[in-house]
Design a protein around this motif. Structure first.
Motif, mmCIF file in Angstrom:
data_model
loop_
_atom_site.group_PDB
_atom_site.id
_atom_site.type_symbol
_atom_site.label_atom_id
_atom_site.label_comp_id
_atom_site.label_asym_id
_atom_site.label_seq_id
_atom_site.Cartn_x
_atom_site.Cartn_y
_atom_site.Cartn_z
ATOM 1 N N UNK A 1 44.201 72.945 83.226
ATOM 2 C CA UNK A 1 43.250 72.439 82.284
ATOM 3 C C UNK A 1 42.052 73.344 82.082
ATOM 4 N N UNK A 2 42.216 74.530 82.951
ATOM 5 C CA UNK A 2 41.233 75.484 82.992
ATOM 6 C C UNK A 2 40.611 76.154 81.791
ATOM 7 N N UNK A 3 41.863 76.231 80.829
ATOM 8 C CA UNK A 3 41.339 76.842 79.472
ATOM 9 C C UNK A 3 40.577 75.732 78.649
ATOM 10 N N UNK A 4 40.999 74.670 78.507
ATOM 11 C CA UNK A 4 40.185 73.551 77.892
ATOM 12 C C UNK A 4 38.819 73.604 78.378
ATOM 13 N N UNK B 1 35.595 74.071 76.418
ATOM 14 C CA UNK B 1 34.277 72.789 76.355
ATOM 15 C C UNK B 1 32.902 73.373 76.413
ATOM 16 N N UNK B 2 32.883 74.090 77.761
ATOM 17 C CA UNK B 2 31.487 74.637 78.260
ATOM 18 C C UNK B 2 31.261 75.735 77.250
ATOM 19 N N UNK B 3 32.098 76.656 76.500
ATOM 20 C CA UNK B 3 31.545 77.867 75.622
ATOM 21 C C UNK B 3 30.856 76.898 74.600
ATOM 22 N N UNK C 1 33.288 63.128 82.948
ATOM 23 C CA UNK C 1 32.734 64.220 83.783
ATOM 24 C C UNK C 1 32.409 65.597 83.024
ATOM 25 N N UNK C 2 33.126 66.000 81.956
ATOM 26 C CA UNK C 2 32.810 67.083 81.310
ATOM 27 C C UNK C 2 31.541 66.647 80.359
ATOM 28 N N UNK C 3 31.493 65.626 79.667
ATOM 29 C CA UNK C 3 30.607 65.383 78.855
ATOM 30 C C UNK C 3 29.227 65.291 79.389
ATOM 31 N N UNK D 1 32.477 66.120 73.113
ATOM 32 C CA UNK D 1 32.562 65.244 74.062
ATOM 33 C C UNK D 1 33.578 65.746 75.441
ATOM 34 N N UNK D 2 34.249 66.807 75.014
ATOM 35 C CA UNK D 2 35.349 67.268 76.237
ATOM 36 C C UNK D 2 36.294 66.225 76.255
ATOM 37 N N UNK D 3 37.269 66.369 77.206
ATOM 38 C CA UNK D 3 38.212 65.237 77.466
ATOM 39 C C UNK D 3 37.987 64.289 78.327
#
Length: 283
Positions: free
Chosen positions: A130-133, A137-139, A187-189, A116-118
Motif C-alpha cells: 500500500x506504500x504507493x497509494x 495520499x500524502x502528496x 488513519x490516513x484521513x 479521504x484516503x483509504x
C-alpha cells in the motif's frame, strides 16, 4: 495603492487575486461564487481542479451571477490533478504564470483540494504493497499544499515580488474535525488533516503579516460525505457519518459562514475554526 502604514482595506474591499484549489465542485466552487458576489473591487480568480467539464460549469455559474461583469471579475481555469507528482511542477508553474503581484491589494490562497484516503482499512490492515497509494495520499493532501503555500508566499512576499509590502495576504485551508478527533479506520484521513493544520500553524508563526485560517466546514452534503458513510470499515465511524447526514449543511451555507468570518477578521492567525463553533450545534 495604500501604504504600509495605512489601515489595510476590509477583506472584500480590495483589488484581489484568489487562487482556489478543488474549485470544480462543492466547497471550492461555492467559495469562487461567493467571492464573486462579495468582492467590491476587481477580482482575479485562478481556479484549479481535475475536471475540465466541472470547472467550466463553475465558470458558467460565476458568469450568471448578478454581481459578475467582465470588467470586474476575470477567471483563469487550470485543469490538472494536484495529486499527480510527475505533472505537479508544470501545474504549479501554470497556476502562478504571468502574475504581477504589484497589481493587487490582496492575495488569497484557498487550500481546498483534498481526499479521504483509504477508509476501508484499519491501521493494522495496511501492508507494504500500500506504500504507493499512501504516498499519493500524502502528496495530494500535504506535500502539494505545502508547495502551493510556499509558492504563494514567495510570489507575494515583498523581498521577492518587488511590491512595497502593503499587499494583504491570506491563506485559508479547508480542514475537518478529524484533524483533532480520531476516528477508527480513518488513519490516513485524520493524520493528513492534523498535519495540514499544523503546517498552517507554522506558516502563521513564520509569517506574522499573513492571515492564516484552518476552517472546518462541518458535515457538508457532498459526495465525500456519502463516500465516508458508505466505505468506512469501522461500523461506529460509518454510523457517526450517517447521523451527520441529518445535520449536513450545503456548501453554500458553510461558505457564507466562512466568508463572514474572513470579513470580520477577528480570528487568531493559524487558528482551527469549526462551523459549529460559530453557529452552534443543531439540536
Amino acid at each position: 495603492m495604500y501604504k504600509m502604514a495605512d489601515v489595510k482595506p476590509a477583506f472584500f474591499n480590495a483589488t484581489t487575486i484568489a487562487i482556489i484549489t478543488g474549485a470544480s465542485k462543492g466547497i471550492g466552487r461555492a467559495i469562487a461564487i461567493e467571492f464573486t458576489r462579495r468582492c467590491k473591487k476587481t477580482l482575479h480568480l485562478i481556479l484549479t481542479g481535475r475536471s475540465e467539464k466541472d470547472l467550466n460549469e463553475t465558470l458558467s455559474i460565476i458568469k450568471c451571477s448578478s454581481e459578475y461583469s467582465p470588467q470586474k471579475v476575470s477567471v483563469k481555469l487550470v485543469i490538472g490533478d494536484l495529486g499527480r507528482q510527475p505533472v505537479f511542477p508544470s501545474l504549479l508553474d501554470e497556476l502562478f504564470k504571468d502574475i504581477d503581484s504589484s497589481m493587487f491589494q490582496h492575495a488569497v490562497l484557498i487550500n481546498n483540494a483534498g481526499s479521504t484516503g483509504d477508509v476501508t482499512k484499519f491501521t493494522r490492515d495496511f501492508a507494504a504493497s500500500d506504500s504507493s497509494s499512501i504516498q499519493e495520499y500524502f502528496f495530494l493532501n500535504l506535500t502539494s499544499t505545502l508547495l502551493l503555500s510556499s509558492k504563494f508566499l514567495s510570489t507575494f512576499h515583498p523581498r521577492t515580488s518587488g511590491s512595497d509590502g502593503s499587499t494583504r495576504r491570506t491563506i485559508v485551508q479547508l480542514t475537518s474535525l478529524s484533524a483533532i478527533l480520531p476516528s477508527a479506520s480513518w488513519s490516513l484521513y485524520c493524520t493528513g488533516k492534523a498535519a495540514r493544520d499544523m503546517m498552517h500553524k507554522v506558516i502563521a508563526v513564520e509569517e506574522p503579516d499573513v492571515r492564516v485560517l484552518s476552517y472546518a466546514p462541518g458535515p457538508v452534503d457532498t459526495s465525500m460525505l456519502h463516500h465516508l458513510a458508505d466505505n468506512s470499515a469501522a461500523t461506529s465511524t460509518a454510523e457517526m457519518i450517517k447521523a451527520c447526514h441529518e445535520k449536513a449543511v450545503t456548501p453554500e451555507k458553510t461558505v457564507r459562514v466562512l466568508c463572514d468570518q474572513l470579513d470580520k477578521d477577528e480570528f487568531e492567525s493559524g487558528a482551527h475554526m469549526d462551523l459549529y463553533d460559530i453557529i452552534g450545534v443543531p439540536q
